[in-house]
Scaffold this motif. Structure first.
Motif, PDB file in Angstrom:
ATOM      1  N   GLU A  60       0.837  -1.205   0.000  1.00  0.00           N
ATOM      2  CA  GLU A  60       0.000   0.000   0.000  1.00  0.00           C
ATOM      3  C   GLU A  60       0.872   1.256   0.000  1.00  0.00           C
ATOM      4  OE1 GLU A  60      -2.947   1.880   3.212  1.00  0.00           O
ATOM      5  OE2 GLU A  60      -3.490  -0.157   2.593  1.00  0.00           O
ATOM      6  N   GLN A  61       1.928   1.250   0.798  1.00  0.00           N
ATOM      7  CA  GLN A  61       2.831   2.409   0.845  1.00  0.00           C
ATOM      8  C   GLN A  61       3.534   2.610  -0.490  1.00  0.00           C
ATOM      9  OE1 GLN A  61       5.507   2.391   4.187  1.00  0.00           O
ATOM     10  NE2 GLN A  61       3.866   1.877   5.626  1.00  0.00           N
ATOM     11  N   ILE A 117       4.198   5.525  -5.616  1.00  0.00           N
ATOM     12  CA  ILE A 117       4.188   5.500  -7.100  1.00  0.00           C
ATOM     13  C   ILE A 117       3.120   6.449  -7.617  1.00  0.00           C
ATOM     14  CG2 ILE A 117       3.654   4.062  -9.104  1.00  0.00           C
ATOM     15  CD1 ILE A 117       5.039   1.734  -7.625  1.00  0.00           C
ATOM     16  N   LYS A 118       1.969   6.416  -6.995  1.00  0.00           N
ATOM     17  CA  LYS A 118       0.880   7.310  -7.422  1.00  0.00           C
ATOM     18  C   LYS A 118       1.309   8.759  -7.256  1.00  0.00           C
ATOM     19  CE  LYS A 118      -3.995   8.210  -6.677  1.00  0.00           C
ATOM     20  NZ  LYS A 118      -5.188   7.886  -5.890  1.00  0.00           N
ATOM     21  N   GLU A 138       1.739  11.619 -10.128  1.00  0.00           N
ATOM     22  CA  GLU A 138       0.980  12.865 -10.037  1.00  0.00           C
ATOM     23  C   GLU A 138       1.901  14.077 -10.207  1.00  0.00           C
ATOM     24  OE1 GLU A 138      -1.044  12.626  -6.295  1.00  0.00           O
ATOM     25  OE2 GLU A 138      -2.590  11.302  -7.073  1.00  0.00           O
ATOM     26  N   GLU A 139       3.158  13.916  -9.786  1.00  0.00           N
ATOM     27  CA  GLU A 139       4.114  15.022  -9.876  1.00  0.00           C
ATOM     28  C   GLU A 139       4.676  15.170 -11.288  1.00  0.00           C
ATOM     29  OE1 GLU A 139       7.042  14.137  -6.875  1.00  0.00           O
ATOM     30  OE2 GLU A 139       5.693  14.712  -5.251  1.00  0.00           O
TER      31      GLU A 139
END
Length: 112
Positions: free
Chosen positions: A99-100, A105-106, A110-111
């Motif tokens: 999950e971390q 990665i998400k 996004e960046e």
């Protein structure tokens, strides 16, 4: 007892383990095994046979007395419980780490 468990009569258990029926009954009285009963007839599962085989090895091959067998069996059960707890904890940690990583990665995407 699961529905798919194989069941054995005492005569088959004795043949498999090469012991006398009185030995099996003695270990039952000592509380080392707890066979199921169907219409007053003792029936043994594969797990019962494995445990009985372990008790026989302890007593006959290693010379452990009954009190020692009792202690070893209790320690073995505690170790199995601890092992299950550790496996569950590892699954939880594994899920948390995944999950971390997914969050990181998400965030990276996004960046971009």
């Amino acid at each position: 007892m699961r529905q798919d468990d194989r069941l054995y009569m005492i005569s088959m258990v004795c043949r498999l383990l090469n012991v006398h029926p009185q030995t099996v009954r003695l270990y039952e009285r000592e509380g080392f095994i707890k066979p199921k009963r169907i219409k007053r007839q003792r029936v043994y599962t594969d797990e019962d046979i494995e445990r009985l085989n372990f008790v026989i090895k302890l007593t006959k091959e290693f010379g452990v007395n009954r009190a020692g067998v009792d202690i070893i069996l209790r320690m073995r059960e505690r170790m199995q419980i601890m092992e299950q707890f550790i496996q569950e904890l590892l699954r939880y940690v594994d899920e948390d780490i995944k999950e971390q990583i997914e969050k990181r990665i998400k965030k990276i995407f996004e960046e971009i």
